[in-house]
Write a protein that holds these residues in place. Structure first.
Motif, PDB file in Angstrom:
ATOM      1  N   GLY A 180       0.797  -1.230   0.000  1.00 21.85           N
ATOM      2  CA  GLY A 180       0.000   0.000   0.000  1.00 21.85           C
ATOM      3  C   GLY A 180       0.823   1.270   0.000  1.00 21.85           C
ATOM      4  N   VAL A 181       1.576   1.462   1.065  1.00 24.05           N
ATOM      5  CA  VAL A 181       2.479   2.603   1.137  1.00 24.05           C
ATOM      6  C   VAL A 181       3.837   2.027   1.529  1.00 24.05           C
ATOM      7  CG1 VAL A 181       2.009   3.150   3.566  1.00 24.05           C
ATOM      8  CG2 VAL A 181       2.686   4.976   2.031  1.00 24.05           C
ATOM      9  N   ARG A 182       4.896   2.768   1.276  1.00 28.48           N
ATOM     10  CA  ARG A 182       6.245   2.213   1.432  1.00 28.48           C
ATOM     11  C   ARG A 182       6.295   0.890   0.654  1.00 28.48           C
ATOM     12  NH1 ARG A 182       9.181   1.343   7.215  1.00 28.48           N
ATOM     13  NH2 ARG A 182      11.159   0.789   6.347  1.00 28.48           N
ATOM     14  N   THR A 183       5.825   1.002  -0.570  1.00 31.15           N
ATOM     15  CA  THR A 183       5.383  -0.166  -1.317  1.00 31.15           C
ATOM     16  C   THR A 183       6.519  -1.065  -1.780  1.00 31.15           C
ATOM     17  OG1 THR A 183       4.084  -0.812  -3.217  1.00 31.15           O
ATOM     18  CG2 THR A 183       5.209   1.264  -3.399  1.00 31.15           C
ATOM     19  N   ASN A 184       7.713  -0.519  -1.948  1.00 24.55           N
ATOM     20  CA  ASN A 184       8.800  -1.393  -2.393  1.00 24.55           C
ATOM     21  C   ASN A 184       9.772  -1.726  -1.265  1.00 24.55           C
ATOM     22  OD1 ASN A 184       9.110   1.380  -2.914  1.00 24.55           O
ATOM     23  ND2 ASN A 184      11.009   1.014  -3.959  1.00 24.55           N
ATOM     24  N   TRP A 235      12.869  17.727   8.737  1.00 24.37           N
ATOM     25  CA  TRP A 235      12.250  16.403   8.574  1.00 24.37           C
ATOM     26  C   TRP A 235      10.759  16.473   8.853  1.00 24.37           C
ATOM     27  CZ3 TRP A 235       9.352  13.224  11.726  1.00 24.37           C
ATOM     28  CH2 TRP A 235       9.334  11.837  11.467  1.00 24.37           C
ATOM     29  N   ILE A 236       9.968  15.788   8.041  1.00 20.66           N
ATOM     30  CA  ILE A 236       8.539  15.601   8.336  1.00 20.66           C
ATOM     31  C   ILE A 236       8.148  14.173   7.956  1.00 20.66           C
ATOM     32  CG2 ILE A 236       7.729  17.997   8.144  1.00 20.66           C
ATOM     33  CD1 ILE A 236       7.004  17.407   5.212  1.00 20.66           C
ATOM     34  N   GLU A 237       7.074  13.709   8.525  1.00 15.62           N
ATOM     35  CA  GLU A 237       6.501  12.411   8.119  1.00 15.62           C
ATOM     36  C   GLU A 237       4.986  12.612   8.076  1.00 15.62           C
ATOM     37  OE1 GLU A 237       7.411   9.098  10.670  1.00 15.62           O
ATOM     38  OE2 GLU A 237       6.734   7.639   9.192  1.00 15.62           O
ATOM     39  N   ASP A 292       9.540  11.608   5.272  1.00 16.26           N
ATOM     40  CA  ASP A 292       9.733  10.222   5.704  1.00 16.26           C
ATOM     41  C   ASP A 292       8.422   9.440   5.661  1.00 16.26           C
ATOM     42  OD1 ASP A 292      11.090   8.046   6.719  1.00 16.26           O
ATOM     43  OD2 ASP A 292      11.928   9.114   8.436  1.00 16.26           O
ATOM     44  N   CYS A 293       8.512   8.146   5.811  1.00 16.10           N
ATOM     45  CA  CYS A 293       7.339   7.270   5.760  1.00 16.10           C
ATOM     46  C   CYS A 293       7.763   5.929   6.346  1.00 16.10           C
ATOM     47  CB  CYS A 293       6.911   7.125   4.302  1.00 16.10           C
ATOM     48  SG  CYS A 293       5.647   5.900   4.026  1.00 16.10           S
TER      49      CYS A 293
END
Ligand code: DGJ
Length: 733
Positions: free
Chosen positions: A217-221, A409-411, A477-478
């Motif tokens: 879904g996210v951070r998919t790879n 930095w942000i997430e 970031d994620c």
């Protein structure tokens, strides 16, 4: 029938039967992708490979089975193996690119050629659009191909729409279907995990289906990279062999399907992963698939990478033609433990090192629930008064006064439950009703399908940019994937979640790019778990891995270099590995250089080395960032890694040699250079030596011809484990 007779037969056959204009060629300088309209009005792919000199001969290149669709000999089952965009439900027996259910429940789709057009976008790029239609139902598919002549890269995508009364359901909706005919197929894939990014595996395809995909879904790879090489007939090397390279510009679930049939014909279907994602398409609405990017090289993987790098720098990567900022980051030196004083001292450290910017990492925000660790504060994007009483604006001013830029930095897609944001909007998170929340890294994913959440995420950036004159840089970031995902916003349409999340994210990023077109941003996901050309359309660079041990980084950075250019790959010098400062810095310099070290803890000669290295890097970086990459010795095949970058004029080059294990062979280190001009003379000098002034490359300062360097080579490597040599090679006279 022997091959020559068959060839002559096919020539005559095609010449007499082919309709005027029935062939559509997608061409770059060196390769061609050829499609043909069959007598049954369907569209077929007849060729993909090195360009032929004579266009008429594309009619004859295909094997015997291709002629069957032209003959229309009553054997459509075999014919459809070559369909340019295979459908499901009628006679195709293989993996479909598209599958649809119509309003009347009919689960089949047929696509016939209607018309096509070509449009010159600029001197280097031509777009071909082919319109297909179901003969019985008002369902329309456009195949788009953008061919970049000099880069030898094609972007392809599909647009699906219909005029039925009610929504139709899309079950498959690929961006691309390619057909290859070879004796053998070798697939190179890249797999990852956190701190083990882009490992490489090459294997021969066997009959049946091989899938590389993501369902995260996210951070998919995080586990599988959205990139592959497919070598034809035999394994390709850096310099030899026919190889197709493919990648997809999609930051959600992706899927590559390699379908090798009983005839040894291969179809590669690429696009969004349709898993758990059937899509209800409203009448008159358009479903546009993401762009699949491919190049074909008949000179091995090295050329394929250079093609992709050149495409990325000109088209695929945000500001690919601009320069990048060197920086000092504080994550690995402070983690969450810092205050205003510590940070302002680090601004001075950045200045002392000579880098352009200080990058403030995680931990600066949250008041009711300060972000003093990973369990709280994520989502409350106001500076923590207890540690930063004067706010972000003060830090910006102090950085400017010190002579460095300021990044932050942000997430913004994520949230801790322990936040004011969660107290206010518990319905903004992705989480299943009647099930426990899966709080991975003590955080949840915000529901970017929801336009209110999109506004919130945009505002995170916008609010920071409104402080003083704004920051110079964001690290976005994620740190988790989706699990137990359910969108309160989508209600009954949960199967749209993976797609709408990604589209929602792109909407936010589009707004940021439109309002702040020059803003530089680093893409990060607990390392490189999110790198793809969908995101790189918005980001100038990406954080390659949280594994910053220089020894391991050589493998990781090598892996990324196949698909991503050096200026996009952020490498920081840290204290994670216990190697010398020279080795760590030399490793970081093969991409975009940054530091994340305690500058005050460096010995005098180490600091001097770093300062000189930054000066050297500023001189070398135009060639590292924009030059052609030649991978000379692979760490996957040898006990060292050697690579070089050569500028387009072949006047300036930088060679990096990293010795991983002791070299014992008396001939150790001899390497033939690549990419230079045989007729030019080059001065080869070692730089970044340490202790200052001591060289490990004995021939430093020698002048050699490009001819000699490329045919005979030099012993470039040091014999000691975890040691490195950087050579600067300048054309003289
Ligand atoms: C993961 C990143 O990869 C690190 O560099 C750092 O920014 C942390 N997140 C902060 O939480």
């Amino acid at each position: 029938m022997n091959t020559i007779l068959l060839f002559i037969f096919s020539m005559i056959y095609f010449n007499s039967q082919a309709q005027e204009g029935s062939m559509i060629r997608i061409e770059t300088e060196n390769f061609a992708h050829v499609l043909k309209i069959g007598l049954d009005h369907k569209l077929y792919q007849t060729y993909i490979g090195t360009k032929l000199n004579n266009n008429a001969e594309y009619e004859a290149v295909s094997k015997e089975n291709i002629k069957k669709f032209v003959v229309n000999d009553g054997n459509p089952l075999i014919d459809l193996r070559h369909a340019a965009y295979p459908t499901f439900g009628t006679t195709n027996l293989f993996e479909p690119a598209i599958r649809v259910t119509h309003n009347d429940g009919n689960p089949s789709l047929e696509l016939e050629y209607q018309k096509h057009s070509t449009k010159k976008i600029d001197d280097n790029c031509i777009e071909t659009i082919i319109k297909l239609k179901d003969p019985q139902y008002p369902v329309f598919v456009e195949l788009h191909f953008k061919a970049f002549y000099k880069q030898n890269v094609v972007e392809s995508w599909t647009v699906i729409e219909h005029k039925e009364k009610e929504p139709i359901t899309l079950y498959n909706y690929a961006s691309s279907a390619l057909h290859l005919d070879a004796d053998k197929y070798w697939l190179t894939q890249f797999y990852s995990d956190v701190v083990e990014e882009v490992r490489i595996e090459e294997s021969q395809l066997t009959k049946g289906i091989k899938i590389i995909d993501s369902k995260l879904g996210v951070r998919t790879n995080m586990f599988a990279a959205p990139n592959f090489f497919l070598s034809l007939n035999s394994k390709s090397t850096e310099e030899t062999g026919e190889v197709l390279a493919g990648t997809i510009a999609w930051s959600g679930n992706f899927k590559f399907t390699f379908d090798l049939d009983n005839n040894n014909e291969l179809r590669i279907i690429s696009g969004i992963n349709e898993f758990a994602s059937e899509y209800s398409l409203e009448p008159q609405k358009v479903f546009k698939t993401p762009v699949f990017i491919y190049t074909f090289s008949n000179q091995g993987k090295g050329l394929a990478s250079r093609n992709l790098h050149s495409w990325a720098m000109n088209y695929g990567l945000k500001d690919g033609n601009k320069s990048r900022l060197t920086l000092l980051n504080n994550w690995e030196t402070t983690f969450f433990d810092f205050d205003e004083k510590k940070l302002t001292n680090m601004f001075s450290d950045a200045k002392t090192l000579g880098v352009d910017m200080f990058l403030l990492d995680d931990g600066w925000f949250g008041n009711k629930y300060p972000r003093s660790g990973s369990t709280s504060g994520l989502g409350d994007w106001q500076a923590t008064k207890a540690i930063l009483p004067n706010g972000i604006g003060y830090l910006m001013d102090q950085a400017t006064a010190t002579g460095v830029k300021f990044g932050i930095w942000i997430e913004p897609e994520m949230i801790n439950e322990k936040t004011e944001l969660y107290e206010k909007h518990p319905d903004w998170v992705l989480s299943l009703p009647n099930r426990a929340k899966d709080v991975y890294r003590t955080q949840l994913v915000l529901d970017l399908c929801n336009p209110q959440v999109q506004d919130f995420v945009f505002k995170v950036v916008d609010d920071i940019m409104q402080i003083k004159s704004g920051v110079s840089f964001f690290k976005w970031d994620c740190n988790r994937m989706m699990t137990s995902a359910y969108s309160n916003y989508l209600k009954k349409q949960q199967s749209h979640l993976f797609i709408e999340y990604t589209n929602g994210l792109y909407k936010v990023l589009d707004r940021i790019k439109a309002k702040y077109p020059n803003l530089e941003m680093m893409l990060c996901a607990g390392g490189g778990g999110r790198v793809d050309y969908g995101m790189l359309n918005y980001f100038t660079e990406f954080w390659a891995s949280d594994n910053t041990d220089a020894f391991n980084r050589i493998f990781i950075q090598w892996g990324y270099s196949y698909f991503y250019p050096a200026l996009a790959t952020c490498n920081h010098v840290t204290s994670m590995g216990k190697q010398s400062i020279k080795f760590r810095t030399d490793v970081a310099m093969m991409g975009k250089l940054g530091f994340d070290i305690h500058v005050g803890g460096l010995k005098e000669d180490e600091l001097k080395f770093c300062q000189d290295a930054v000066v050297n890097y500023k001189r070398l970086s135009p060639t590292i960032w924009k030059g052609d990459l030649y991978r000379l010795v692979s760490p996957y095949e040898d006990t060292r890694a050697v690579l070089m970058y050569v500028d387009k004029e072949k006047n300036h080059s930088v060679l990096f040699s990293y010795t991983l294990q002791p070299l014992t062979d008396p001939n150790y280190g001899l390497v033939k250079f690549k990419g230079l001009d045989v007729n030019k003379k080059y001065k080869v000098e070692e730089i970044n030596s340490m202790p200052h002034g001591r060289k490990s490359f004995e021939e430093s300062g020698n002048v050699c011809s490009g001819d000699f360097l490329m045919k005979i080579g030099l012993k470039v490597s040091s014999s000691q484990p975890e040691s490195s040599v950087i050579l600067e090679i300048n054309a003289v006279e």
